[in-house]
Design a protein around this motif. Sequence first.
Motif, short mmCIF file in Angstrom:
data_model
loop_
_atom_site.label_atom_id
_atom_site.label_comp_id
_atom_site.label_asym_id
_atom_site.label_seq_id
_atom_site.Cartn_x
_atom_site.Cartn_y
_atom_site.Cartn_z
N ALA A 78 0.84 -1.20 0.00
CA ALA A 78 0.00 0.00 0.00
C ALA A 78 0.88 1.26 0.00
O ALA A 78 2.01 1.22 0.48
N PRO A 79 0.32 2.37 -0.52
CA PRO A 79 1.04 3.63 -0.40
C PRO A 79 0.98 4.14 1.04
O PRO A 79 -0.01 3.93 1.74
N VAL A 80 2.06 4.80 1.47
CA VAL A 80 2.16 5.30 2.84
C VAL A 80 2.54 6.78 2.79
O VAL A 80 3.36 7.19 1.97
N CYS A 81 1.93 7.56 3.67
CA CYS A 81 2.31 8.96 3.83
C CYS A 81 2.80 9.15 5.26
O CYS A 81 2.04 8.92 6.20
N ASN A 82 4.06 9.52 5.41
CA ASN A 82 4.61 9.83 6.72
C ASN A 82 4.53 11.33 6.94
O ASN A 82 5.05 12.09 6.12
N ARG A 83 3.88 11.75 8.02
CA ARG A 83 3.84 13.15 8.41
C ARG A 83 4.72 13.29 9.64
O ARG A 83 4.49 12.61 10.64
N ILE A 84 5.74 14.15 9.56
CA ILE A 84 6.73 14.23 10.62
C ILE A 84 6.73 15.61 11.27
O ILE A 84 6.80 16.62 10.57
N VAL A 85 6.65 15.63 12.60
CA VAL A 85 6.81 16.85 13.39
C VAL A 85 8.28 16.88 13.79
O VAL A 85 8.79 15.88 14.32
N TRP A 86 8.95 18.01 13.56
CA TRP A 86 10.38 18.12 13.83
C TRP A 86 10.67 19.07 14.98
O TRP A 86 10.02 20.10 15.12
N PHE A 87 11.69 18.70 15.76
CA PHE A 87 12.11 19.50 16.90
C PHE A 87 13.58 19.87 16.79
O PHE A 87 14.40 19.05 16.35
N LEU A 88 13.89 21.09 17.21
CA LEU A 88 15.27 21.52 17.38
C LEU A 88 15.72 20.93 18.72
O LEU A 88 15.05 21.13 19.73
N MET A 89 16.83 20.19 18.69
CA MET A 89 17.30 19.52 19.89
C MET A 89 18.77 19.84 20.13
O MET A 89 19.50 20.17 19.19
N LYS A 90 19.18 19.71 21.40
CA LYS A 90 20.55 20.03 21.78
C LYS A 90 21.14 18.89 22.60
O LYS A 90 20.50 18.39 23.52
N ALA A 91 22.35 18.49 22.22
CA ALA A 91 23.10 17.50 22.98
C ALA A 91 24.27 18.21 23.65
O ALA A 91 24.80 19.19 23.12
N GLU A 92 24.65 17.73 24.82
CA GLU A 92 25.74 18.36 25.58
C GLU A 92 27.13 17.92 25.11
O GLU A 92 28.12 18.62 25.33
N THR A 93 27.22 16.74 24.49
CA THR A 93 28.51 16.23 24.02
C THR A 93 28.38 15.74 22.59
O THR A 93 27.27 15.50 22.10
N LEU A 94 29.52 15.56 21.93
CA LEU A 94 29.53 15.04 20.55
C LEU A 94 29.52 13.51 20.53
O LEU A 94 29.72 12.90 19.48
N ASP A 95 29.26 12.89 21.69
CA ASP A 95 29.22 11.42 21.76
C ASP A 95 27.99 10.89 21.06
O ASP A 95 26.90 11.45 21.19
N TYR A 96 28.17 9.82 20.32
CA TYR A 96 27.03 9.11 19.73
C TYR A 96 27.44 7.66 19.52
O TYR A 96 28.62 7.33 19.49
N LYS A 97 26.45 6.80 19.38
CA LYS A 97 26.70 5.39 19.07
C LYS A 97 25.58 4.91 18.18
O LYS A 97 24.43 4.81 18.61
#
Length: 139
Positions: A78-97
Amino acid sequence: MQMLFRECAGGIIFCGDKVFLLQNEKGEWVFPKGVIKHGKTSAGVAVERAQIEAGIDAEILSAVGETSYEFYSITRNAPVCNRIVWFLMKAETLDYKINEDDKKIKKGGYYNIIEAFDKVTYSQDKSLLNIAYRKLKEL
């Protein structure tokens, strides 16, 4: 054929002047996002997806906007429509995994704003990045 509508939420995560991007299985550079399920809030899902997809503890600073896109889901037939609400976010460090169990994510990282504009695949995401960066500078 009935189109399926899915409500989603995501985050444009900054740490200092760098923004976090993910590369998906199609090679597209995008922001962390996910479907809102089980009575969760859009803000809650945005924070959760940053944690699940990238191992980032980020806080929401403000709403940024909404986007939507359509695609055909082979699994749902089936066709799908994704509607996305976006937020400005802040991280304290550049760490990621990066979540290595998620086969939809190839890689990710923090990029300076110029690199990020070059990498981001979709024009509506480039617009979001521009709005988010301007909002960040105003805060």
